[in-house]
Design a protein around this motif. Structure first.
Motif, PDB file in Angstrom:
ATOM      1  N   ASN A 207     -13.230 -30.671  25.743  1.00  0.00           N
ATOM      2  CA  ASN A 207     -13.257 -29.223  25.592  1.00  0.00           C
ATOM      3  C   ASN A 207     -14.520 -28.883  24.788  1.00  0.00           C
ATOM      4  OD1 ASN A 207     -12.887 -26.524  24.910  1.00  0.00           O
ATOM      5  ND2 ASN A 207     -10.673 -26.723  24.682  1.00  0.00           N
ATOM      6  N   TRP A 208     -15.593 -28.590  25.518  1.00  0.00           N
ATOM      7  CA  TRP A 208     -16.889 -28.415  24.866  1.00  0.00           C
ATOM      8  C   TRP A 208     -16.932 -27.143  24.009  1.00  0.00           C
ATOM      9  CZ3 TRP A 208     -20.033 -32.396  24.774  1.00  0.00           C
ATOM     10  CH2 TRP A 208     -19.890 -33.384  25.750  1.00  0.00           C
ATOM     11  N   LEU A 209     -16.293 -26.102  24.446  1.00  0.00           N
ATOM     12  CA  LEU A 209     -16.307 -24.862  23.665  1.00  0.00           C
ATOM     13  C   LEU A 209     -15.522 -25.035  22.367  1.00  0.00           C
ATOM     14  CD1 LEU A 209     -17.043 -21.900  23.312  1.00  0.00           C
ATOM     15  CD2 LEU A 209     -14.962 -21.313  24.615  1.00  0.00           C
ATOM     16  N   GLY A 210     -14.275 -25.535  22.512  1.00  0.00           N
ATOM     17  CA  GLY A 210     -13.450 -25.745  21.324  1.00  0.00           C
ATOM     18  C   GLY A 210     -14.055 -26.782  20.395  1.00  0.00           C
ATOM     19  N   GLY A 211     -14.565 -27.876  20.987  1.00  0.00           N
ATOM     20  CA  GLY A 211     -15.179 -28.922  20.164  1.00  0.00           C
ATOM     21  C   GLY A 211     -16.429 -28.435  19.449  1.00  0.00           C
ATOM     22  N   GLY A 212     -17.246 -27.644  20.181  1.00  0.00           N
ATOM     23  CA  GLY A 212     -18.452 -27.106  19.552  1.00  0.00           C
ATOM     24  C   GLY A 212     -18.118 -26.186  18.393  1.00  0.00           C
ATOM     25  N   MET A 213     -17.116 -25.327  18.568  1.00  0.00           N
ATOM     26  CA  MET A 213     -16.714 -24.438  17.488  1.00  0.00           C
ATOM     27  C   MET A 213     -16.136 -25.227  16.303  1.00  0.00           C
ATOM     28  SD  MET A 213     -17.712 -21.522  18.326  1.00  0.00           S
ATOM     29  CE  MET A 213     -16.980 -20.668  16.948  1.00  0.00           C
TER      30      MET A 213
END
Length: 369
Positions: free
Chosen positions: A171-177
């Protein structure tokens, strides 16, 4: 070109060690409640493991958490027994960094190896526990560099990577955040470290200024005491000198020997009672008159006057025999003792003359003449 004003590092002796000692002291002020809250969180976590049917792994983790708590508590207790400020603050900072690193691994384990496989409230509990202890300990562990990061990085970074990128689909969005939030925590931890350091530097600077002020006050006080003692000694000396002068003056005034004081021009400036009685002149009659002109008979002027006035001008005591004439015209053989009383630039400006008259009749006078 103006020179740069000296900073605290230049003004404060042993600056780095003293600053680190203050930082470590502030760190250990927060350690006991931080360790206690961490252990309470460990108890709550093992209860969640039990409630979710994972007691065995939970007990193994709790044993590790207990050992970490014991180590951190033992370090805090040992530091409390030290004399402040501690001699080796770097050692105690390293010990707390090791303890926080072990605690960071402790909380990182429940978000990686021990993270639940099935969905349930334990997932949310794990994230909340890690987030709370990492973010909530900024104030407690930021006084010493890297101590908070030793807890925050192993506690938050591995779980963020594991949960968002390794468990299931990435989960790139969640992981990035999540990584951004971790960066924010570390950023504020770093800023808090510099804020605390700046405050402690000001405290050190004020302490050094106060110390120097007290030393200056002590030095000034010692100087004042010395001056007071010197002044009192001088006052005593002056009083003794006045008392001695008064005694000498009384002695001169009342002695039976005629005493005459003349100035540098050989004019009479003082004349005691014995001189008045012996020579017949009152002081107001002789004051300001030349001694040799007043008291030497005419036949002695050419013979004795040059030698007598020469003796008056010498910076040493001397004596001379002559004949002196009283107010009634009586001629009396006299032995004069001449003493310089005050000398300026080698020239007597006050000369004392004591006259001892030889008793006898005309035969004695003729022999003396």
């Amino acid at each position: 070109m103006t020179s740069k004003a000296p900073g605290p590092k230049d003004r404060i002796p042993d600056f780095r060690r003293r600053l680190l000692a203050k930082q470590v002291d502030e760190l250990f002020f927060f350690v006991p409640p931080a360790v206690a809250f961490s252990f309470i969180g460990s108890i709550a976590t093992v209860l969640v493991f039990y409630d979710t049917g994972d007691l065995l792994r939970g007990l193994a983790w709790f044993i590790y958490a207990t050992l970490v708590t014991f180590f951190r508590g033992l370090v805090a207790l040992a530091y409390r027994q030290q004399a402040k400020p501690v001699i080796n603050p770097a050692f105690w900072g390293r010990m707390m960094l090791i303890g926080n690193l072990l605690a960071g691994i402790q909380w990182g384990l429940i978000g990686t190896v021990l993270y639940p496989e099935g969905h349930g409230y334990r997932e949310l509990f794990t994230v909340l526990v890690i987030t709370s202890f990492v973010a909530g300990s900024i104030t407690a562990f930021s006084p010493v560099k890297w101590v908070h990061m030793a807890l925050a990085i192993p506690a938050s970074l591995p779980p963020a990577i594991y949960i968002f990128f390794m468990q299931g689909q990435p989960n790139w969005l969640g992981g990035g955040m999540a990584l951004f939030f971790i960066f924010c925590v570390l950023f504020f931890s770093w800023k808090q470290y510099h804020i605390v350091a700046a405050r402690l530097i000001v405290e050190l600077d004020n302490e050094e200024l106060l110390k120097r002020s007290l030393e200056s006050n002590r030095s000034l006080s010692d100087t004042n005491l010395q001056l007071r003692y010197q002044s009192e000694s001088e006052q005593r000396a002056k009083q003794e000198a006045r008392h001695r002068a008064q005694q000498l003056g009384t002695h001169v005034a009342r002695t039976l020997l005629p005493v005459i004081e003349i100035d540098r021009h050989h004019n009479i400036v003082e004349w005691n009672e014995a001189a008045e009685k012996t020579l017949g002149f009152r002081f107001n009659e002789v004051s300001g008159q030349r001694l040799t002109s007043l008291l030497l008979p005419a036949e002695r002027m050419l013979r004795d006057r040059p030698a007598l006035e020469h003796s008056f001008g010498e910076d040493r005591a001397s004596s001379i025999d002559t004949v002196m004439q009283t107010k009634r015209g009586t001629r009396m053989p006299a032995h004069l003792y001449i003493t310089p009383m005050r000398v300026e630039d080698g020239v007597p400006v006050r000369v004392g003359v004591i006259a001892i008259f030889m008793a006898g009749g005309e035969e004695d006078f003729a022999n003396a003449a």
